[in-house]
Design a protein around this motif. Structure first.
Motif, PDB file in Angstrom:
ATOM      1  N   LYS A 659      -0.709  -5.462 -12.415  1.00 14.31           N
ATOM      2  CA  LYS A 659      -0.552  -4.287 -13.273  1.00 14.31           C
ATOM      3  C   LYS A 659      -0.820  -3.020 -12.466  1.00 14.31           C
ATOM      4  O   LYS A 659      -1.782  -2.945 -11.716  1.00 14.31           O
ATOM      5  CB  LYS A 659      -1.451  -4.405 -14.491  1.00 14.31           C
ATOM      6  CG  LYS A 659      -0.885  -5.437 -15.462  1.00 14.31           C
ATOM      7  CD  LYS A 659      -1.132  -5.092 -16.911  1.00 14.31           C
ATOM      8  CE  LYS A 659      -0.213  -5.961 -17.765  1.00 14.31           C
ATOM      9  NZ  LYS A 659      -0.761  -6.301 -19.048  1.00 14.31           N
ATOM     10  N   GLY A 660       0.060  -2.039 -12.622  1.00 17.52           N
ATOM     11  CA  GLY A 660      -0.110  -0.770 -11.913  1.00 17.52           C
ATOM     12  C   GLY A 660       0.650  -0.735 -10.594  1.00 17.52           C
ATOM     13  O   GLY A 660       1.006   0.326 -10.105  1.00 17.52           O
ATOM     14  N   ASP A 661       0.954  -1.900 -10.004  1.00 17.77           N
ATOM     15  CA  ASP A 661       1.699  -1.948  -8.730  1.00 17.77           C
ATOM     16  C   ASP A 661       3.208  -1.919  -8.996  1.00 17.77           C
ATOM     17  O   ASP A 661       3.646  -2.215 -10.096  1.00 17.77           O
ATOM     18  CB  ASP A 661       1.379  -3.245  -7.977  1.00 17.77           C
ATOM     19  CG  ASP A 661       0.107  -3.110  -7.164  1.00 17.77           C
ATOM     20  OD1 ASP A 661      -0.580  -2.087  -7.334  1.00 17.77           O
ATOM     21  OD2 ASP A 661      -0.189  -4.054  -6.396  1.00 17.77           O
ATOM     22  N   THR A 662       3.976  -1.610  -7.958  1.00 16.92           N
ATOM     23  CA  THR A 662       5.435  -1.663  -8.091  1.00 16.92           C
ATOM     24  C   THR A 662       5.838  -3.114  -8.364  1.00 16.92           C
ATOM     25  O   THR A 662       5.266  -4.043  -7.781  1.00 16.92           O
ATOM     26  CB  THR A 662       6.102  -1.236  -6.759  1.00 16.92           C
ATOM     27  OG1 THR A 662       5.329  -0.200  -6.208  1.00 16.92           O
ATOM     28  CG2 THR A 662       7.537  -0.826  -6.965  1.00 16.92           C
ATOM     29  N   LEU A 663       6.825  -3.264  -9.229  1.00 18.71           N
ATOM     30  CA  LEU A 663       7.274  -4.631  -9.549  1.00 18.71           C
ATOM     31  C   LEU A 663       8.072  -5.207  -8.386  1.00 18.71           C
ATOM     32  O   LEU A 663       8.816  -4.486  -7.722  1.00 18.71           O
ATOM     33  CB  LEU A 663       8.167  -4.600 -10.788  1.00 18.71           C
ATOM     34  CG  LEU A 663       7.471  -4.336 -12.120  1.00 18.71           C
ATOM     35  CD1 LEU A 663       8.506  -4.152 -13.223  1.00 18.71           C
ATOM     36  CD2 LEU A 663       6.546  -5.510 -12.465  1.00 18.71           C
ATOM     37  N   PRO A 664       7.943  -6.504  -8.154  1.00 14.98           N
ATOM     38  CA  PRO A 664       8.800  -7.127  -7.132  1.00 14.98           C
ATOM     39  C   PRO A 664      10.267  -7.008  -7.574  1.00 14.98           C
ATOM     40  O   PRO A 664      10.535  -6.916  -8.767  1.00 14.98           O
ATOM     41  CB  PRO A 664       8.367  -8.595  -7.141  1.00 14.98           C
ATOM     42  CG  PRO A 664       7.105  -8.653  -7.931  1.00 14.98           C
ATOM     43  CD  PRO A 664       7.071  -7.472  -8.825  1.00 14.98           C
TER      44      PRO A 664
END
Ligand code: HDD
Length: 703
Positions: A659-664
């Motif tokens: 959560k919060g990171d760029t999605l793959p």
């Protein structure tokens, strides 16, 4: 339609011609012997008393058992495992300037076809997903006789001369002492052959590429491989290469997936062909031609007669001339798919052969093999093999299982008693071989123009995208890791003639170094051919793509049905998968029918996965090991994944997203529980891409 199956699609002229041979069992039919005698008891043999010995007299028992004992015929020595379908071919515009073949002249003409796809090395019962070449054989039932275009899904072949074919096939088939391994090229004898016979190098590159593990038959290109001739009404000949271009683009599976599929569903490709046709999503290809004027025969840096070479599409564009649609499954596997007999010598006026020494040998081999496989010289009378135009109008007679009753006193030509009938045709109508001038010594020698065994292997390698190159390196590593070190080493040395980076990468993976240098002048400088890369294929449709909706009790029912509707409207086949069958108790309190369980519908059977929201459903998925594995496996196979609402927690719990990171790439998440049009549209766009290879196998993922 009969009581027990039979297709509603009455179909084309060939499908209709088969009707008299079909046996439809009707409501009031009773069991009979092969002689028409009605059978009263099919459960008990005739005995001397209820506990006594069976009597030889029991002709009903004997007929049944004898037939059973004789039900098998020799499987094809290569291409034993296959699946086939009926369909039609139609040319877009008249090709009369190029060929006098009538089926290529009239755009309103429907030419029936029967197409058989196959793997090459495995036995009839082997898996569909093995690393192998795929056969792509088309029988055109034309008004001038059958034309068989017996090609593969790769445009080149392993060897240049048919005299090497038995050696090559022996080497790739299971080893003779223990019949291991089944349907696999990863063993000593194949690689021993390859390193002794360097003309195989180009085709080996194709075999190590993703072309050797197609997603489905409908996602494969087809190639006639050899250079043929087209000859027009004026007798002018041009060289031609035949291509089939799939409407759905060229897509492949990934290696890990193919191996698992071989166990979980070894029929995946044949089943896909069958189901798409039953569902009315008819597989389709366009026919393409590469035409070379006779005067240009020698203008290439390879020989047109060399079947280990292709003509780059950038040098000679592929002219699209017609389409083929497969729209009817066979009624009976044995009668049609097994008994169909392809012969490269089945040809029609306007098409001719060249002096390609591989094709010249094939001209002998196919007819010969059918004599053994189908038991004699009358295999052309088997219904699936019969042309739809008048045939067997000749003086050939007799032989095992002859069907035709030839009437009349004469069976020789020239006769006077039967007014000289049947008469020879006239050149305008019949087949006339192209009058090529040959002035040569009778020798066992190969032209020096066949000597370059590596340049097109380099061309193939350099035309691949980085992802495809990775797959090739991994395939070489896998295969060579299974062979003796001395052979492994020879192959590393051989690869140096193709490309230094390729050699270094494979050598590194195998813990080896080249022990001798490349041949002088290799690797050659070549201009890549973008047309060879699958990455440049069409990605404009989701038709026939399979999507799993992974759900559990407590999942959001509305999200499930909204996503299902949107995907099906776009042409996908959608299944709701859960840990149990029956009804899913969805969060809205209503129920949704489950299509299958997780163990019977693993992620490898699908192209993409959707996870609906619903708190309880998401927690249930997170607590189910098989469901967690589902997501991880979908992820490492680079397939599109979408989740809405609480569904995202399942992905986060599996550590696929943070959560919060760029999605793959290829992973789509919405905080909202609702499947909006935009969200479904984005998911569909991702499914069109098929795979997101930049998240290729992550070793820390345990799936
Ligand atoms: Fe072959 C079957 C394709 C070279 C001898 N071949 C067969 C099939 C395909 C091909 C698709 C299966 C047909 C079916 O579905 O029934 N073969 C090729 C291609 C080749 C090739 C594209 C090279 C360009 N083949 C080749 C050579 C020989 C053969 C050089 C022998 C000299 N092939 C056969 C065969 C088979 C066959 C032994 C096995 C079963 C059959 O013919 O009907 O005759």
């Amino acid at each position: 339609m009969s009581l027990f199956g039979g297709k509603t699609n009455a179909g084309n002229a060939k499908v209709k011609a088969l009707e008299p041979f079909r046996v439809h069992v009707q409501e009031d039919d009773e069991l009979t012997t092969n002689q028409g005698l009605k059978i009263v008891d099919n459960q008990n043999s005739l005995r001397a008393g209820p506990r006594g010995p069976t009597l030889l007299e029991d002709f009903i028992l004997r007929e049944k058992i004898t037939h059973f004992d004789h039900e098998r015929i020799p499987e094809r020595v290569v291409h034993a495992r296959g699946a086939a379908a009926h369909g039609y071919f139609q040319v877009y515009e008249s090709l009369a300037p190029l060929t006098r073949a009538k089926f290529l002249q009239d755009p309103s003409k429907i030419t029936p076809v029967f197409v058989r796809f196959s793997t090459v090395g495995g036995s009839r019962g082997s898996a569909d997903t093995v690393r192998d070449v795929r056969g792509f054989a088309t029988k055109f039932y034309t008004e001038e006789g059958n034309f068989d275009l017996v090609g593969n899904n790769m445009p080149v072949f392993f060897i240049q001369d048919a005299i090497k074919f038995p050696d090559f096939v022996h080497s790739v088939k299971p080893e003779p002492h223990n019949e291991i391994p089944q349907a696999s090229s990863a063993h000593d004898t194949l690689w021993d052959f390859v390193t002794q016979q360097t003309e195989t190098t180009h085709m080996i590159m194709w075999l190590m590429s993703d072309r050797a593990i197609p997603r489905s038959y409908a996602n494969m290109e087809g190639f006639g491989v050899h250079t043929f001739r087209l000859v027009n009404e004026d007798g002018k000949s041009r060289f031609v290469k035949f291509h089939w271009k799939p409407k759905l683009g060229v897509h492949s599976l990934v290696w890990d997936e193919t191996q698992k599929l071989a166990g979980k569903n070894s029929d995946i490709n044949r089943q896909d062909l069958w189901e798409q046709i039953e569902a009315g999503a008819f597989p389709e290809w366009e026919l393409g031609l590469q035409i070379v004027e006779e005067s240009d025969e020698m203008k290439f840096d390879f020989d047109l007669l060399d079947p280990t070479k292709l003509i780059p599409e950038e040098l000679v564009p592929v002219k699209i001339v017609g389409k083929m649609v497969l729209n009817r499954n066979p009624d009976n596997y044995f009668a049609e798919t097994e008994q169909v007999a392809f012969c490269v010598s089945n040809i029609v006026p306007g098409i001719d052969f060249t002096n390609d020494a591989l094709m010249q040998g094939r001209l002998f081999s196919y007819l010969d093999t059918q004599l053994l496989r189908l038991g004699g010289p009358n295999f052309h009378e088997i219904p699936i093999n019969q042309p739809i135009c008048p045939f067997r109008i000749n003086n050939q007679r007799d032989g095992l299982h002859r069907q035709a009753i030839n009437v009349g006193k004469t069976n020789y030509d020239i006769n006077s008693i039967s007014k000289g009938l049947p008469k020879q045709s006239i050149a305008k109508r019949g087949y006339v071989s192209y009058a090529e001038r040959i002035d040569a010594n009778k020798i066992r020698e190969r032209s020096a123009t066949f000597d370059d065994h590596f340049s097109q292997a380099t061309l193939f390698w350099l035309s691949m995208s980085p992802v495809e190159q990775d797959h090739i390196v991994k395939a070489f590593t896998f295969e060579l890791s299974k062979v003796q070190e001395v052979i492994r080493q020879r192959m590393i040395n051989q690869l140096q003639n193709v490309d230094n980076v390729l050699t270094q990468r494979v050598a590194h993976n195998l813990g080896l170094l080249p022990t001798e240098g490349p041949q002088p002048g290799f690797p050659k400088k070549v201009t890549p051919s973008p047309a060879l890369s699958q990455m440049n294929t069409k990605k404009d449709s989701v038709a026939t793509r399979k999507v799993a909706i992974l759900a559990a009790d407590g999942s959001d029912g509305k999200a499930i049905s909204d996503m299902k509707k949107a995907l099906e409207a776009a042409g996908c086949c959608v299944k709701v998968i859960a840990s149990h069958m029956g009804q899913l108790k969805v969060s809205t309190g209503s129920q949704i029918e489950i299509d299958g369980t997780i163990p019977a519908n693993p992620s490898i059977l699908f192209d993409a996965v959707f996870i609906p929201g619903g708190k309880e459903g998401s927690i249930n998925l997170q607590n189910c090991g098989a469901a967690v594995h589902y997501g991880l496996e979908t992820y490492i196979h680079c397939k599109p994944i979408a989740a809405v609402g609480e569904g995202a927690n399942y992905l986060a719990a599996s550590r696929l997203i943070t959560k919060g990171d760029t999605l793959p790439s290829g992973v789509l998440v919405s905080e909202n529980d609702v499947v909006t049009n935009d969200f479904a549209g984005q998911f569909i766009k991702n499914i069109k891409q098929h795979r997101f290879f930049d998240r290729e196998r992550i070793d820390s993922i345990p799936a």
